[in-house]
Design a protein around this motif. Structure first.
Motif, PDB file in Angstrom:
ATOM      1  N   MET A   1      15.584   5.998  47.639  1.00 32.43           N
ATOM      2  CA  MET A   1      14.626   5.304  46.798  1.00 32.43           C
ATOM      3  C   MET A   1      13.333   6.115  46.678  1.00 32.43           C
ATOM      4  SD  MET A   1      14.843   1.281  47.818  1.00 32.43           S
ATOM      5  CE  MET A   1      16.402   0.396  47.803  1.00 32.43           C
ATOM      6  N   LYS A   2      12.693   5.992  45.528  1.00 33.99           N
ATOM      7  CA  LYS A   2      11.436   6.688  45.302  1.00 33.99           C
ATOM      8  C   LYS A   2      10.357   6.123  46.212  1.00 33.99           C
ATOM      9  CE  LYS A   2       8.451   8.175  41.467  1.00 33.99           C
ATOM     10  NZ  LYS A   2       8.225   8.058  39.997  1.00 33.99           N
ATOM     11  N   LYS A   3       9.622   6.999  46.868  1.00 29.88           N
ATOM     12  CA  LYS A   3       8.568   6.566  47.768  1.00 29.88           C
ATOM     13  C   LYS A   3       7.455   5.871  47.000  1.00 29.88           C
ATOM     14  CE  LYS A   3       5.600   8.292  51.498  1.00 29.88           C
ATOM     15  NZ  LYS A   3       5.145   9.499  52.228  1.00 29.88           N
ATOM     16  N   MET A   4       6.948   4.775  47.565  1.00 31.69           N
ATOM     17  CA  MET A   4       5.918   3.994  46.899  1.00 31.69           C
ATOM     18  C   MET A   4       4.606   4.772  46.832  1.00 31.69           C
ATOM     19  SD  MET A   4       4.601   0.173  47.942  1.00 31.69           S
ATOM     20  CE  MET A   4       2.992  -0.431  47.402  1.00 31.69           C
ATOM     21  N   LYS A 287       5.054  -4.455  35.742  1.00 29.11           N
ATOM     22  CA  LYS A 287       5.117  -3.382  34.748  1.00 29.11           C
ATOM     23  C   LYS A 287       4.666  -2.047  35.338  1.00 29.11           C
ATOM     24  CE  LYS A 287       5.090  -5.732  30.343  1.00 29.11           C
ATOM     25  NZ  LYS A 287       4.497  -5.899  29.005  1.00 29.11           N
ATOM     26  N   VAL A 288       3.635  -2.078  36.165  1.00 30.33           N
ATOM     27  CA  VAL A 288       3.169  -0.845  36.805  1.00 30.33           C
ATOM     28  C   VAL A 288       4.263  -0.271  37.701  1.00 30.33           C
ATOM     29  CG1 VAL A 288       1.534   0.098  38.491  1.00 30.33           C
ATOM     30  CG2 VAL A 288       0.715  -1.438  36.698  1.00 30.33           C
ATOM     31  N   ILE A 289       4.873  -1.124  38.505  1.00 30.44           N
ATOM     32  CA  ILE A 289       5.923  -0.667  39.417  1.00 30.44           C
ATOM     33  C   ILE A 289       7.134  -0.150  38.651  1.00 30.44           C
ATOM     34  CG2 ILE A 289       7.612  -1.467  41.120  1.00 30.44           C
ATOM     35  CD1 ILE A 289       5.409  -3.326  42.230  1.00 30.44           C
ATOM     36  N   ASP A 290       7.578  -0.891  37.638  1.00 30.52           N
ATOM     37  CA  ASP A 290       8.758  -0.466  36.880  1.00 30.52           C
ATOM     38  C   ASP A 290       8.532   0.863  36.176  1.00 30.52           C
ATOM     39  OD1 ASP A 290      10.059  -2.716  37.709  1.00 30.52           O
ATOM     40  OD2 ASP A 290      10.164  -3.689  35.745  1.00 30.52           O
ATOM     41  N   HIS A 291       7.344   1.045  35.627  1.00 34.02           N
ATOM     42  CA  HIS A 291       7.068   2.329  34.974  1.00 34.02           C
ATOM     43  C   HIS A 291       7.075   3.458  36.002  1.00 34.02           C
ATOM     44  CE1 HIS A 291       4.699   5.569  33.086  1.00 34.02           C
ATOM     45  NE2 HIS A 291       5.277   5.151  31.989  1.00 34.02           N
ATOM     46  N   GLU A 338      11.805  -4.929  45.974  1.00 35.60           N
ATOM     47  CA  GLU A 338      12.792  -5.589  45.120  1.00 35.60           C
ATOM     48  C   GLU A 338      13.126  -4.738  43.904  1.00 35.60           C
ATOM     49  OE1 GLU A 338      11.243  -9.366  43.998  1.00 35.60           O
ATOM     50  OE2 GLU A 338      11.132 -10.119  46.070  1.00 35.60           O
ATOM     51  N   ARG A 339      12.089  -4.261  43.214  1.00 40.75           N
ATOM     52  CA  ARG A 339      12.318  -3.495  41.991  1.00 40.75           C
ATOM     53  C   ARG A 339      12.961  -2.146  42.294  1.00 40.75           C
ATOM     54  NH1 ARG A 339      13.241  -6.368  38.309  1.00 40.75           N
ATOM     55  NH2 ARG A 339      12.795  -4.700  36.802  1.00 40.75           N
ATOM     56  N   ALA A 340      12.571  -1.525  43.412  1.00 41.00           N
ATOM     57  CA  ALA A 340      13.170  -0.243  43.791  1.00 41.00           C
ATOM     58  C   ALA A 340      14.660  -0.411  44.072  1.00 41.00           C
ATOM     59  CB  ALA A 340      12.458   0.333  45.013  1.00 41.00           C
ATOM     60  N   ALA A 341      15.039  -1.526  44.705  1.00 44.19           N
ATOM     61  CA  ALA A 341      16.456  -1.791  44.981  1.00 44.19           C
ATOM     62  C   ALA A 341      17.229  -1.962  43.678  1.00 44.19           C
ATOM     63  CB  ALA A 341      16.589  -3.035  45.857  1.00 44.19           C
ATOM     64  N   VAL A 342      16.627  -2.637  42.706  1.00 41.99           N
ATOM     65  CA  VAL A 342      17.270  -2.819  41.402  1.00 41.99           C
ATOM     66  C   VAL A 342      17.474  -1.472  40.718  1.00 41.99           C
ATOM     67  CG1 VAL A 342      16.937  -3.732  39.066  1.00 41.99           C
ATOM     68  CG2 VAL A 342      16.434  -5.172  41.051  1.00 41.99           C
ATOM     69  N   PHE A 343      16.446  -0.645  40.715  1.00 39.25           N
ATOM     70  CA  PHE A 343      16.539   0.660  40.069  1.00 39.25           C
ATOM     71  C   PHE A 343      17.551   1.554  40.782  1.00 39.25           C
ATOM     72  CE2 PHE A 343      12.900  -0.632  37.721  1.00 39.25           C
ATOM     73  CZ  PHE A 343      12.798   0.221  36.632  1.00 39.25           C
ATOM     74  N   GLU A 344      17.606   1.476  42.105  1.00 39.57           N
ATOM     75  CA  GLU A 344      18.553   2.291  42.861  1.00 39.57           C
ATOM     76  C   GLU A 344      19.983   1.851  42.573  1.00 39.57           C
ATOM     77  OE1 GLU A 344      19.768   5.283  45.639  1.00 39.57           O
ATOM     78  OE2 GLU A 344      18.024   4.931  44.364  1.00 39.57           O
ATOM     79  N   ALA A 345      20.210   0.541  42.475  1.00 39.10           N
ATOM     80  CA  ALA A 345      21.546   0.036  42.168  1.00 39.10           C
ATOM     81  C   ALA A 345      21.995   0.499  40.781  1.00 39.10           C
ATOM     82  CB  ALA A 345      21.559  -1.489  42.254  1.00 39.10           C
ATOM     83  N   LYS A 346      21.058   0.459  39.813  1.00 42.21           N
ATOM     84  CA  LYS A 346      21.386   0.919  38.465  1.00 42.21           C
ATOM     85  C   LYS A 346      21.692   2.412  38.461  1.00 42.21           C
ATOM     86  CE  LYS A 346      18.752  -2.536  35.835  1.00 42.21           C
ATOM     87  NZ  LYS A 346      17.598  -2.749  34.917  1.00 42.21           N
TER      88      LYS A 346
END
Length: 361
Positions: A1-4, A287-291, A338-346
């Protein structure tokens, strides 16, 4: 996962206020502030610029003691008057170890005229060059009382800067947009009254909001997150001079800050707290996190949680403002996970499909 991205609590927000000790200009000693920040385990760095050499020494000592670097700081500047202050602040920021400095440029020049887009861009280019020799990244902010309170001007200034071959780094504090939603007086102050399209774009739930535009240009280096509500209630426990064009009468503080959790009776100037009022703030953070997660070369590097002790924000409030900031910080970290897990799964699903497809007859 991308580091925060790195996250800090604004220096003006390290105030464990209470009924007995409301939010005020009185702040804890610097060492005590860093101790409290460190003990939460939430924060990666400290956001504050020392005002003089004495404070600089205090920050350096506390930073070493508690293992929290002083990475960022903000200041307000009047063009035609404070250029020497910009230079000294950059030098002091360098000495304390900062990597980011955010500049808020007042709407009026020292001689009284409203600053032009060209003047703002020229000032950015000058300070960009000054900061570069210190290894400091500067940003200009969207903020009330400043040139950027008409949010339509941000892109105009950014374009002037980019035409000179220099990146425009933007500090996005979207609370300054959110609290204006549904407030016709604030639309007028932003010079946007009558521009229905601009007013619509204040709302981060629109896919083409100002926030989406700035994020999609990948110019947001620093996101400041302050819980705010559309048409936020004025702060009747603190007064300030306004409006921004200097007519000189006092008014209650503008409602740019909203409690992230329901205050107890007597801790806030109104009982009309609603959880749903924070929906825009939560959507903006998402939106900031998703971008950040979706753009491999995202310019986004730091976030600060910006509850602060000024009249248009939290002055006079009797709930624990620092605890409220910690709640926001926890929300950001939980949402990021949560959002990082979603992006990693995708990402994994896409990779697996691509692997299978290469062997498909």
């Amino acid at each position: 996962m991308k580091k925060m991205f790195l996250m800090a609590c604004a220096g003006r927000g390290v105030i464990p206020s209470s009924m007995a000790a409301p939010v005020s200009d009185t702040e804890l000693p610097i060492s005590e502030q860093l101790r409290i920040l460190s003990e939460t385990g939430l924060w990666d760095f400290v956001d504050r610029i020392p005002v003089d050499d004495k404070q600089l020494d205090e920050y350096l000592a506390a930073s070493e003691k508690y293992g929290l670097p002083i990475l960022s700081g903000s200041w307000t500047y009047v063009l035609g008057q404070d250029e020497h202050v910009m230079a000294s602040n950059l030098e002091r920021a360098y000495r304390v170890g900062s990597k980011y400095h955010n500049l808020m440029i007042w709407s009026k020049h020292a001689d009284g005229h409203y600053v032009t887009d060209q003047e703002v861009a020229d000032s950015y280019l000058r300070v960009y060059d000054q900061a570069k020799k210190y290894g400091i990244k500067v940003s200009y902010e969207g903020h009330v009382d400043m040139w950027s309170e008409d949010f339509r001007r941000v892109n105009k200034v950014a374009e002037i800067v980019r035409k000179r071959g220099i990146p425009f780094h933007f500090c996005m504090d979207y609370s300054h947009c959110i609290f204006k939603i549904g407030n016709e007086e604030e639309h007028a102050v932003s010079q946007m009254r009558g521009d229905a399209e601009a007013i619509r774009r204040l709302d981060p739930f629109n896919p083409d909001s100002f926030a989406d535009d700035w994020l999609n240009q990948n110019m947001v280096t620093w996101a400041q997150v302050r819980p705010a509500a559309p048409n936020g209630p004025r702060n009747w426990w603190a007064f300030e001079t306004g409006p921004w064009d200097g007519l000189g009468y006092d008014r209650p503080g503008r409602g740019i800050q909203y409690p992230f959790s329901k205050p107890n009776p007597g801790e806030w100037h109104t009982e009309a707290w609603h959880a749903h009022a924070l929906a825009c703030t939560r959507e903006l953070v998402k939106k900031v996190i998703d971008h950040y997660l979706s753009v491999s070369d995202s310019s986004m590097e730091i976030m600060t949680i910006d509850n602060i002790n000024l009249p248009s924000y939290g002055t006079g409030w009797r709930y624990n403002m620092f605890a409220d900031s910690c709640l926001v910080g926890k929300f950001v970290r939980e949402l990021y996970a949560e959002r990082a897990a979603v992006f990693e799964a995708k990402r994994k699903a896409h990779s697996e499909k691509a692997f299978v497809d290469q062997y498909r007859p």
